[in-house]
Design a protein around this motif. Structure first.
Motif, PDB file in Angstrom:
ATOM      1  N   ALA A 120       1.540  -5.039 -19.033  1.00 41.37           N
ATOM      2  CA  ALA A 120       0.429  -5.965 -19.281  1.00 41.37           C
ATOM      3  C   ALA A 120      -0.517  -5.431 -20.346  1.00 41.37           C
ATOM      4  CB  ALA A 120      -0.335  -6.209 -17.982  1.00 41.37           C
ATOM      5  N   ALA A 121      -0.721  -4.114 -20.375  1.00 42.53           N
ATOM      6  CA  ALA A 121      -1.606  -3.528 -21.385  1.00 42.53           C
ATOM      7  C   ALA A 121      -1.079  -3.784 -22.788  1.00 42.53           C
ATOM      8  CB  ALA A 121      -1.753  -2.027 -21.137  1.00 42.53           C
ATOM      9  N   VAL A 172      -2.592  -9.176 -14.579  1.00 37.94           N
ATOM     10  CA  VAL A 172      -1.862  -8.641 -13.436  1.00 37.94           C
ATOM     11  C   VAL A 172      -2.595  -9.055 -12.160  1.00 37.94           C
ATOM     12  CG1 VAL A 172      -1.070  -6.577 -12.223  1.00 37.94           C
ATOM     13  CG2 VAL A 172      -0.970  -6.667 -14.716  1.00 37.94           C
ATOM     14  N   THR A 173      -1.873  -9.716 -11.269  1.00 38.08           N
ATOM     15  CA  THR A 173      -2.434 -10.058  -9.962  1.00 38.08           C
ATOM     16  C   THR A 173      -1.700  -9.257  -8.896  1.00 38.08           C
ATOM     17  OG1 THR A 173      -2.984 -12.309 -10.664  1.00 38.08           O
ATOM     18  CG2 THR A 173      -2.903 -11.879  -8.295  1.00 38.08           C
ATOM     19  N   ILE A 174      -2.456  -8.463  -8.138  1.00 36.73           N
ATOM     20  CA  ILE A 174      -1.884  -7.673  -7.048  1.00 36.73           C
ATOM     21  C   ILE A 174      -2.208  -8.393  -5.741  1.00 36.73           C
ATOM     22  CG2 ILE A 174      -1.746  -5.399  -5.978  1.00 36.73           C
ATOM     23  CD1 ILE A 174      -3.000  -4.219  -8.472  1.00 36.73           C
ATOM     24  N   VAL A 175      -1.182  -8.687  -4.978  1.00 38.15           N
ATOM     25  CA  VAL A 175      -1.399  -9.440  -3.743  1.00 38.15           C
ATOM     26  C   VAL A 175      -0.908  -8.643  -2.539  1.00 38.15           C
ATOM     27  CG1 VAL A 175      -1.210 -11.666  -4.907  1.00 38.15           C
ATOM     28  CG2 VAL A 175       0.821 -10.648  -3.864  1.00 38.15           C
ATOM     29  N   ASN A 176      -1.588  -8.861  -1.426  1.00 32.71           N
ATOM     30  CA  ASN A 176      -1.145  -8.323  -0.141  1.00 32.71           C
ATOM     31  C   ASN A 176      -1.140  -9.483   0.847  1.00 32.71           C
ATOM     32  OD1 ASN A 176      -2.367  -6.870   2.677  1.00 32.71           O
ATOM     33  ND2 ASN A 176      -0.558  -5.949   1.737  1.00 32.71           N
ATOM     34  N   GLY A 212       0.775  -1.231   0.000  1.00 36.52           N
ATOM     35  CA  GLY A 212       0.000   0.000   0.000  1.00 36.52           C
ATOM     36  C   GLY A 212       0.802   1.275   0.000  1.00 36.52           C
ATOM     37  N   THR A 213       2.120   1.180  -0.128  1.00 36.15           N
ATOM     38  CA  THR A 213       2.955   2.375  -0.128  1.00 36.15           C
ATOM     39  C   THR A 213       2.944   3.038  -1.498  1.00 36.15           C
ATOM     40  OG1 THR A 213       4.916   1.109  -0.707  1.00 36.15           O
ATOM     41  CG2 THR A 213       4.470   1.416   1.642  1.00 36.15           C
ATOM     42  N   GLU A 214       3.519   4.251  -1.558  1.00 38.69           N
ATOM     43  CA  GLU A 214       3.604   4.971  -2.823  1.00 38.69           C
ATOM     44  C   GLU A 214       4.469   4.198  -3.819  1.00 38.69           C
ATOM     45  OE1 GLU A 214       2.500   8.442  -5.085  1.00 38.69           O
ATOM     46  OE2 GLU A 214       1.786   7.527  -3.232  1.00 38.69           O
ATOM     47  N   SER A 215       5.556   3.607  -3.344  1.00 34.50           N
ATOM     48  CA  SER A 215       6.418   2.848  -4.247  1.00 34.50           C
ATOM     49  C   SER A 215       5.708   1.602  -4.774  1.00 34.50           C
ATOM     50  CB  SER A 215       7.721   2.462  -3.542  1.00 34.50           C
ATOM     51  OG  SER A 215       7.465   1.711  -2.374  1.00 34.50           O
ATOM     52  N   SER A 216       4.834   0.995  -3.951  1.00 34.67           N
ATOM     53  CA  SER A 216       4.042  -0.143  -4.432  1.00 34.67           C
ATOM     54  C   SER A 216       3.132   0.270  -5.577  1.00 34.67           C
ATOM     55  CB  SER A 216       3.212  -0.727  -3.290  1.00 34.67           C
ATOM     56  OG  SER A 216       4.030  -1.255  -2.273  1.00 34.67           O
ATOM     57  N   LYS A 217       2.584   1.469  -5.486  1.00 39.16           N
ATOM     58  CA  LYS A 217       1.736   1.990  -6.562  1.00 39.16           C
ATOM     59  C   LYS A 217       2.541   2.122  -7.858  1.00 39.16           C
ATOM     60  CE  LYS A 217       0.786   6.270  -7.323  1.00 39.16           C
ATOM     61  NZ  LYS A 217       0.375   7.685  -7.259  1.00 39.16           N
ATOM     62  N   TYR A 218       3.806   2.532  -7.738  1.00 38.45           N
ATOM     63  CA  TYR A 218       4.656   2.650  -8.915  1.00 38.45           C
ATOM     64  C   TYR A 218       4.855   1.291  -9.575  1.00 38.45           C
ATOM     65  CZ  TYR A 218       5.835   7.237  -6.937  1.00 38.45           C
ATOM     66  OH  TYR A 218       5.783   8.506  -6.428  1.00 38.45           O
ATOM     67  N   ALA A 219       5.039   0.251  -8.745  1.00 38.23           N
ATOM     68  CA  ALA A 219       5.204  -1.099  -9.289  1.00 38.23           C
ATOM     69  C   ALA A 219       3.947  -1.542 -10.029  1.00 38.23           C
ATOM     70  CB  ALA A 219       5.539  -2.072  -8.159  1.00 38.23           C
ATOM     71  N   VAL A 220       2.785  -1.212  -9.465  1.00 35.68           N
ATOM     72  CA  VAL A 220       1.515  -1.543 -10.116  1.00 35.68           C
ATOM     73  C   VAL A 220       1.425  -0.854 -11.473  1.00 35.68           C
ATOM     74  CG1 VAL A 220      -0.991  -1.264  -9.983  1.00 35.68           C
ATOM     75  CG2 VAL A 220       0.283  -2.001  -7.969  1.00 35.68           C
ATOM     76  N   ALA A 248      -4.981  -2.464 -18.176  1.00 28.44           N
ATOM     77  CA  ALA A 248      -4.606  -3.845 -17.845  1.00 28.44           C
ATOM     78  C   ALA A 248      -5.785  -4.610 -17.254  1.00 28.44           C
ATOM     79  CB  ALA A 248      -3.441  -3.843 -16.859  1.00 28.44           C
ATOM     80  N   ASP A 249      -5.737  -5.917 -17.409  1.00 27.89           N
ATOM     81  CA  ASP A 249      -6.684  -6.827 -16.756  1.00 27.89           C
ATOM     82  C   ASP A 249      -6.101  -7.144 -15.376  1.00 27.89           C
ATOM     83  OD1 ASP A 249      -8.557  -8.693 -16.012  1.00 27.89           O
ATOM     84  OD2 ASP A 249      -7.858 -10.254 -17.390  1.00 27.89           O
ATOM     85  N   VAL A 250      -6.759  -6.678 -14.310  1.00 26.67           N
ATOM     86  CA  VAL A 250      -6.188  -6.753 -12.969  1.00 26.67           C
ATOM     87  C   VAL A 250      -7.094  -7.547 -12.039  1.00 26.67           C
ATOM     88  CG1 VAL A 250      -5.302  -5.433 -11.004  1.00 26.67           C
ATOM     89  CG2 VAL A 250      -5.119  -4.497 -13.311  1.00 26.67           C
ATOM     90  N   LYS A 251      -6.480  -8.461 -11.260  1.00 29.49           N
ATOM     91  CA  LYS A 251      -7.176  -9.176 -10.195  1.00 29.49           C
ATOM     92  C   LYS A 251      -6.436  -8.950  -8.891  1.00 29.49           C
ATOM     93  CE  LYS A 251      -9.260 -12.821 -13.025  1.00 29.49           C
ATOM     94  NZ  LYS A 251      -9.429 -14.290 -13.227  1.00 29.49           N
ATOM     95  N   ILE A 252      -7.155  -9.149  -7.782  1.00 32.43           N
ATOM     96  CA  ILE A 252      -6.525  -8.962  -6.475  1.00 32.43           C
ATOM     97  C   ILE A 252      -6.605 -10.260  -5.685  1.00 32.43           C
ATOM     98  CG2 ILE A 252      -7.063  -6.500  -6.431  1.00 32.43           C
ATOM     99  CD1 ILE A 252      -9.331  -7.127  -4.475  1.00 32.43           C
ATOM    100  N   ASN A 253      -5.695 -10.410  -4.727  1.00 27.86           N
ATOM    101  CA  ASN A 253      -5.669 -11.614  -3.906  1.00 27.86           C
ATOM    102  C   ASN A 253      -5.036 -11.278  -2.563  1.00 27.86           C
ATOM    103  OD1 ASN A 253      -5.629 -14.335  -3.022  1.00 27.86           O
ATOM    104  ND2 ASN A 253      -5.362 -15.024  -5.149  1.00 27.86           N
TER     105      ASN A 253
END
Length: 751
Positions: free
Chosen positions: A637-638, A644-648, A622-630, A688-693
Motif C-alpha cells: 500500500a505504501a 489498508v483496512t484491518i478487520v477483526n 492478533g497472532t504473529e502471522s496476522s502481523k506479517y500479513a499487515v 501506509a494509510d491504515v483504518k480499522i474495523n
C-alpha cells in the motif's frame, strides 16, 4: 614383516618418519595441558563474567580478571606448584594457548565488523578522525616525556633511552578495540552513535598505533631510525583500506553470491566469511600491519552484503561470546605477576605511569571530541572508551620485552595499566553515557532499527518466485515489484522443466519448452517492473519432480517464496494444486500464494494488465502471522497509495445468551480494538494509510461481504500450515475465503 597387518606397517612407517624428525606430533602431555588450560580458563572466565552480569557489570570485566586470578598473582601465590604444572613456563605450551587467544581476537573483530554501520561512520568520519588524532598525539607526547623521566632501573638498556621513550609513548597511545567492542556489546551500546564513533576512532587509533609500533620495533631492532619503514607501514595501511572498500567490497559480495547460489545454507555463509577474514588478517599481518585490522575490515564488508546470512552472523556471535572471546580476555592477564608491583619503588612509579596513561588518553580524546562537535558528556564517554588498553597493550609489552626494550618491572607496569584501564572503562562508560541525552535523529534511527529487527518484511532480502506462466504468478510478480520499491531485495525467477523421457516428437517438444521458458520468465520480469538498481535473476532448472527442484533451490537462504495458485480448478486432494501444496508444506521459509481470481489467460505466456490496487483488506486475529500479513499489505500500500483496512471479526453469541454474555462481549470489543490499533500502528510505521474495523458475525461471511461492499482489490491473509493427509490446509475459514472471494487473495504461510 609381510605377515603384519597393513595398519601396523603404516603405523611403524609413521613412527619411523617421526623419529627422523620430519614430523613431530603434538605430545600427549602438551595436548592434555592445553585442554585442561582451556577448560579452566573458560570456566573461570565465564563464571566471573556471569557474576559481573548479576551485579549489573559487563561480563568482560570478569573475563579479564580470570587470567589475573589464574596467573601467578593469586593461583600461583596460593598453590605455586599446582599452578606451575597446569600453566608451565614453556614456550610450546604458551604458543598453543596463544593461537586460541588470537582466534578470539580475530573472531571478536569479525563480529564487531558485522555490527559496524559504515554509513554512520562515514557520516561521523571527521569527528572520529579528530578523536583518534587527539587520542594519539597527546598520550604520545606525555608518554615520551615519561620515558625520559623514569629512573634507569626501569630501562633494560640505559643507553637506549630514546628507543625506550618511543616505546612507552606508543604503549600509552594505543587502544584496545576488542575490549572496547566487547564493552559496547555488553552495555548494548554498539548501535548508538557514540558506540559507532568510538569504534571508528578506536580502529583509526589502533591502525596509527600499530604503524607507530612497527616503526619503533624496527628502530629497536636496527638501532637507527628508518624512513623506509615508516613509508612502508603508512602506504600499506592506506593501500589496503582503499582496495578493501572499493574493489574488495564487490569481490566479497560476489563470492558470497556465488556460494549462496551454488552451495547455499547458513554454514556455507559462515565458512566463507571466516575464510575471507582469516585471509585478510594474514594479508595485513604480511604487510606489517595488525592482523586484527584485516579481520575487522572483512567483517564490515561481509555485513554490507545482502547475501550474508543473519543466522550465520548470530552463530558467529554465539561462538565468540561463549568460547573464543572469554579465552582471549582470560589469557591476557595469565602471565602477569602483579605481586612484583608491591615493591615500593615499582608501585610508586607504576601509579605514576597509570596516571599519565589515563590523563593523556582522557585529555586527548576529550579535546578531539569537543573539536569534533560532541557534547561534554559525550566527550567524557569517548575518553572512557578510548582509555581501555586491554590485551593489545599486553601484546605491545610482550614485543618490547622480547626486543630487550623493557625489563620485567616495566613489563609488569604496562600490563597492569592495560588491565586497570580495561576494568575502568565499563563503569566510566556507563556513568558518562547515563548523562548523554539521545538526540531526536539518533532516537528515531534506533527506533527504526528496533522495529526492523522485529519486522517480518524488513527481514526479507531474497525472494524466490517460481513460474510456469499464468495470471496468478503474474499478479504475484506485480506484488513483489511493489515490495521491491519499498525494501531493497533480490528476486530470483525460477522456471522448472521436467526431464522425464520425451516421446517421438522430442524436437518439437524441446522447442516448445524453450519458448515457454523464455516467455514465462519474460512475463514475470515485465509485470514486476523492478526499480533501478535491482535486477531480476532468472534460472531454468530441470528435474523429475518440479516441487523437489523448487524446494532444493529454496534451501539457498531465500527469505520468501512467492507462488501462483493453480490456474484451473484444484482437485479434492489439493488446496491449490499438488505442486504448490507440497512447496507450501515443506518450504524452509515463509511462502506467499497468490490467487488472482482473474479470467483464465488464452496462453501461458499472455501478460495481464497492471492491477490497480486502491483498497487492501487484512483480516486479523492478533497472532504473529496476522502481523506479517499487515506488514506485507502495508508495504504494498505504501507503494501503490492504497488504503489498508484491518478487520477483526467477533462471533455474535446466540440470542438466548446475549444478556448473560453482554459483559464478555464488551470485553471482546475492547480487546479487538486494542489489537487492531497495535497492528495499525505497524502498518502506519511502514508508510501506509491504515483504518480499522470491527465486524460481528460469521468471520468468513463477514469478510467476504465487507470485501464486496467496499470494493476491495486485494485480500491478504496469514496462517500457519496444518497437515491434513498431504493437502495444504489453513483452516475452513481461510479455505472459504480463497474459494469464494471475488478479488485477488494473497495467503502468507509461516512454517
Amino acid at each position: 614383516m609381510q605377515n603384519l597387518p597393513l595398519m601396523v606397517i603404516h603405523l611403524l612407517s609413521v613412527a619411523q618418519t617421526t623419529s627422523n624428525g620430519l614430523i613431530k606430533p603434538l605430545g600427549h602431555h602438551e595436548l592434555l595441558l592445553v585442554l585442561l588450560e582451556l577448560s579452566l580458563l573458560l570456566l573461570v572466565a565465564r563464571g566471573l563474567g556471569e557474576l559481573m552480569r548479576r551485579i549489573n557489570q559487563p561480563p568482560v570485566v570478569g573475563e579479564l580478571l580470570a587470567g589475573v586470578l589464574l596467573g601467578p598473582s593469586l593461583f600461583g601465590w596460593l598453590l605455586p606448584n599446582l599452578q606451575a604444572q597446569i600453566f608451565p613456563h614453556s614456550q610450546v605450551q604458551s604458543d598453543l594457548l596463544s593461537v586460541i587467544s588470537w582466534l578470539g581476537v580475530l573472531f571478536l573483530l569479525i563480529v564487531t565488523g558485522l555490527e559496524t554501520d559504515l554509513k554512520l561512520i562515514i557520516r561521523k568520519g571527521k569527528t572520529a578522525l579528530l578523536i583518534s588524532l587527539g587520542g594519539i598525539v597527546v598520550p604520545f607526547i606525555t608518554g615520551f616525556g615519561l620515558g625520559w623521566l623514569l629512573p634507569e632501573t626501569f630501562l633494560a638498556e640505559p643507553s637506549k633511552r630514546l628507543v625506550f621513550s618511543l616505546f612507552i609513548a606508543t604503549a600509552m597511545s594505543i587502544s584496545a578495540v576488542p575490549v572496547i567492542a566487547k564493552v559496547l556489546m555488553d552495555l548494548n551500546l554498539i548501535r548508538r552513535d557514540i558506540g559507532q564513533v568510538t569504534l571508528a576512532a578506536g580502529m583509526t587509533d589502533d591502525t596509527i598505533g600499530w604503524i607507530l609500533l612497527s616503526v619503533v620495533s624496527g628502530l629497536a631492532s636496527s638501532g637507527q631510525f628508518n624512513f623506509s619503514t615508516v613509508f612502508h607501514s603508512v602506504s600499506a595501511a592506506i593501500l589496503f583500506l582503499a582496495i578493501a572498500f572499493t574493489i574488495g567490497r564487490t569481490v566479497v559480495d560476489q563470492i558470497l553470491r556465488w556460494a549462496d547460489d551454488y552451495i547455499g545454507g547458513m554454514t556455507t555463509s559462515l565458512s566463507i566469511v571466516v575464510i575471507l577474514a582469516l585471509a585478510a588478517a594474514a594479508l595485513t599481518h604480511a604487510l606489517g600491519l595488525e592482523a586484527a585490522l584485516g579481520a575487522f575490515v572483512m567483517g564490515i564488508l561481509a555485513g554490507q552484503s545482502r547475501r550474508f546470512s543473519s543466522q550465520a552472523g548470530h552463530t558467529l556471535e554465539v561462538i565468540t561470546a561463549g568460547f573464543l572471546a572469554p579465552i582471549f580476555f582470560a589469557t591476557a592477564g595469565l602471565k602477569v605477576n602483579l605481586l612484583t608491583l608491591f615493591v615500593p619503588q615499582t608501585l610508586i612509579f607504576g601509579l605514576v605511569v597509570l596516571a599519565v596513561a589515563c590523563i593523556g588518553k582522557f585529555i586527548g580524546a576529550y579535546m578531539g571530541s569537543r573539536v569534533g562537535g560532541l557534547s561534554h558528556w559525550e566527550a567524557l564517554a569517548m575518553g572512557s572508551g578510548m582509555n581501555a588498553r586491554g590485551a593489545m597493550e599486553i601484546v605491545v609489552a610482550t614485543i618490547g620485552l622480547s626486543l630487550g626494550v623493557l625489563n620485567p618491572q616495566m613489563y609488569s607496569i604496562i600490563v597492569m595499566v592495560a588491565i586497570v584501564t580495561s576494568l575502568m572503562a565499563p563503569p566510566l562508560l556507563r556513568w558518562s553515557l547515563s548523562k548523554v541525552v539521545i538526540g531526536e535523529e539518533e532516537a528515531q534511527r534506533l527506533e527504526q532499527e528496533e522495529q526492523a529487527s522485529r519486522s517480518f518484511i524488513k527481514q526479507i532480502h531474497r525472494i524466490l518466485i517460481p513460474t510456469s506462466g499464468g495470471s496468478n504468478i503474474q499478479l504475484a510478480a506485480q506484488l513483489v515489484g511493489y515490495i521491491a520499491h519499498q525494501n531493497p531485495i533480490e528476486v530470483t525467477a525460477l522456471y522448472v522443466q521436467s526431464d522425464k523421457p520425451l516421446q517421438k516428437t522430442s524436437r518439437q517438444l524441446t522447442k516448445a519448452k524453450n519458448f515457454t521458458d523464455k516467455q514465462a520468465l519474460a512475463a514475470v520480469e515485465a509485470e514486476m517492473q523492478l526499480p533501478a538498481g535491482i535486477t531480476l535473476q532468472t534460472k531454468t532448472l530441470a528435474g523429475r519432480s518440479k516441487a523437489e527442484v523448487i524446494l532444493t533451490e529454496a534451501q539457498k537462504n531465500y527469505d520468501l517464496i512467492v507462488l501462483g495458485a493453480s490456474e484451473r480448478l484444484p482437485s479434492k486432494e489439493a488446496l491449490f494444486n499438488l505442486l504448490v501444496d507440497r512447496v507450501v508444506q515443506e518450504a524452509p521459509c515463509p511462502t506467499m500464494v497468490v490467487k488472482s481470481h482473474l479470467p483464465l489467460p488464452q496462453g501461458d505466456s499472455c501478460t495481464i494488465a497492471q492491477q490497480q490496487l486502491k483498497h487492501i483488506l487484512v483480516p486479523t486475529i492478533g497472532t504473529e502471522s496476522s502481523k506479517y500479513a499487515v506488514e506485507v499489505a502495508s508495504t504494498i500500500a505504501a507503494q501503490t497509495g492504497a488504503l489498508v483496512t484491518i478487520v477483526n471479526v467477533i462471533n455474535v453469541p446466540q440470542v438466548e445468551y446475549i444478556v448473560y454474555e453482554q459483559r464478555s462481549f464488551d470485553t471482546a470489543r475492547e480487546i479487538s480494538h486494542d489489537l487492531l490499533e497495535q497492528q495499525a500502528a505497524i502498518g502506519r510505521s511502514l508508510g501506509a494509510d491504515v483504518k480499522i474495523n470491527i465486524l460481528h458475525g460469521n468471520p468468513e461471511r463477514e469478510i467476504l461481504t465487507f470485501a464486496q461492499i467496499h470494493a476491495v482489490d486485494l485480500i491478504v491473509l496469514a496462517s500457519n500450515i496444518r497437515m491434513v493427509t498431504g493437502r495444504a490446509f489453513f483452516g475452513h475459514r481461510v479455505d472459504a475465503i480463497l474459494s469464494k472471494a471475488q478479488c485477488p487473495v494473497a495467503t502468507i504461510t509461516i512454517p
